[in-house]
Design an enzyme around this catalytic site. Structure first.
Site, PDB file in Angstrom:
ATOM      1  N   ASP A  65       3.559   1.749  10.027  1.00  0.00           N
ATOM      2  CA  ASP A  65       2.718   2.663   9.266  1.00  0.00           C
ATOM      3  C   ASP A  65       3.635   3.497   8.379  1.00  0.00           C
ATOM      4  OD1 ASP A  65       1.027   4.583   8.242  1.00  0.00           O
ATOM      5  OD2 ASP A  65       0.251   5.243  10.186  1.00  0.00           O
ATOM      6  N   ILE A  66       3.594   3.267   7.078  1.00  0.00           N
ATOM      7  CA  ILE A  66       4.527   3.949   6.188  1.00  0.00           C
ATOM      8  C   ILE A  66       4.255   5.446   6.087  1.00  0.00           C
ATOM      9  CG2 ILE A  66       5.100   1.912   4.814  1.00  0.00           C
ATOM     10  CD1 ILE A  66       3.187   2.969   2.651  1.00  0.00           C
ATOM     11  N   ASN A  92       2.921  -0.744  -3.312  1.00  0.00           N
ATOM     12  CA  ASN A  92       1.583  -1.310  -3.475  1.00  0.00           C
ATOM     13  C   ASN A  92       0.579  -0.774  -2.467  1.00  0.00           C
ATOM     14  OD1 ASN A  92      -0.492  -3.534  -4.124  1.00  0.00           O
ATOM     15  ND2 ASN A  92      -0.025  -3.878  -1.960  1.00  0.00           N
ATOM     16  N   TYR A 156      -9.639   9.573  -5.078  1.00  0.00           N
ATOM     17  CA  TYR A 156      -8.858   8.347  -5.262  1.00  0.00           C
ATOM     18  C   TYR A 156      -8.249   8.321  -6.658  1.00  0.00           C
ATOM     19  CZ  TYR A 156      -7.883   3.479  -6.374  1.00  0.00           C
ATOM     20  OH  TYR A 156      -7.284   2.324  -6.810  1.00  0.00           O
ATOM     21  N   ALA A 158      -7.581  10.785  -8.532  1.00  0.00           N
ATOM     22  CA  ALA A 158      -6.539  11.811  -8.619  1.00  0.00           C
ATOM     23  C   ALA A 158      -5.226  11.324  -8.026  1.00  0.00           C
ATOM     24  CB  ALA A 158      -6.998  13.080  -7.903  1.00  0.00           C
ATOM     25  N   LYS A 160      -4.168   8.259  -8.030  1.00  0.00           N
ATOM     26  CA  LYS A 160      -3.582   7.292  -8.950  1.00  0.00           C
ATOM     27  C   LYS A 160      -3.083   7.971 -10.222  1.00  0.00           C
ATOM     28  CE  LYS A 160      -3.874   3.733  -6.343  1.00  0.00           C
ATOM     29  NZ  LYS A 160      -2.636   3.146  -5.797  1.00  0.00           N
TER      30      LYS A 160
END
Length: 255
Positions: A65-66, A92, A156, A158, A160
């Site tokens: 889990d990053i 990604n 979402y 925001a 990006k």
């Protein structure tokens, strides 16, 4: 690119691709490996990662889990320990959320920013010393909605928009050190991201049908079409391009 592609542009290079278990991440990992790179595919779920690794012998995987404490540094350390270098970081992994302002809740906002903004930032931070040594490249995944409004998905969008500003700012900051930073901004793409956001298969198909009519090319992209542009932005022959956000959306951003 297919697994038997004669293109060896990235031979001997090393790429870390997050969210590699499915969709754009899987397609990107396979494309890098087919072009000669050693790839560390990263994701939370081990089984989808194993399916990705089975597609090409050049792919190793790490289930992690990053967003976890210390995870970004562990990811980069794993790649460098395995192959001795790092050339490409592909941020990604991400999530979306269908959430109106009236339905907004704090946990959803926090989780979106943790995965879409904080984790990529910490991965880039951990990767930077190695990217300096290799004159490497960071490729962030944004979205058409990183620069277009998204009613019902403002948070979402925001995240990006933040990714796109990170891309430009890091590119300017690191240009003198030989590290390039670019972003690819897909439009609607056939992946399982909407299902993970809670939409039913029927609602997902309805969404694709609606978006297809809005897109000037009337085409919903496949993951491989987006991966193609990730590799083009990583290509050493394109070393003069940095700070760019490449829209891969069939012209949706134009309407």
């Amino acid at each position: 690119m297919s697994a038997d592609s004669p293109d060896q542009t990235f031979a001997g290079h090393v790429a870390v691709v997050t969210g590699a278990g499915t969709g754009i991440g899987r397609a990107t990992a396979v494309a890098f490996a087919a072009a000669g790179a050693h790839v560390l595919g990263v994701g939370r779920r081990e089984e989808p990662l194993k399916e990705t690794a089975a597609l090409h012998p050049g792919i190793d995987v790490l289930a992690i889990d990053i967003c976890g404490a210390g995870a970004p540094a562990e990811v980069i350390r794993a790649a460098v320990q395995c192959w001795g270098r790092l050339d490409y970081l592909v941020n990604n992994a991400g999530a979306t959320a269908v959430m109106t302002l009236a339905d907004t809740d704090e946990r959803t906002i926090t989780d979106l920013f943790a995965l879409n903004v904080v984790a990529p930032s910490l991965l880039a931070h951990a990767a930077l010393p190695h990217l300096r040594e290799s004159s490497g490249t960071i490729i962030n995944l944004s979205s058409t909605y990183g620069h277009r409004p998204m009613p019902g998905g403002a948070h979402y969008a925001a995240t990006k928009a933040a990714v796109e500003q990170l891309t430009r700012s890091w590119a300017l900051e690191l240009a003198g050190e030989g590290v390039r930073v670019n972003a690819v901004a897909p439009g609607p793409t056939r992946t399982d991201v909407l299902l993970h956001a809670g939409l039913t298969p029927e609602a997902t198909n309805d969404m694709y049908a609606y978006e297809r009519e809005r897109i000037p090319t009337h085409h919903i992209a496949g993951a491989e079409e987006v991966a193609y542009w990730v590799l083009r932005m990583a290509d050493p022959a394109g070393r003069h391009a940095t700070g760019q956000v490449i829209a891969v959306d069939g012209g949706l951003e134009l309407v």
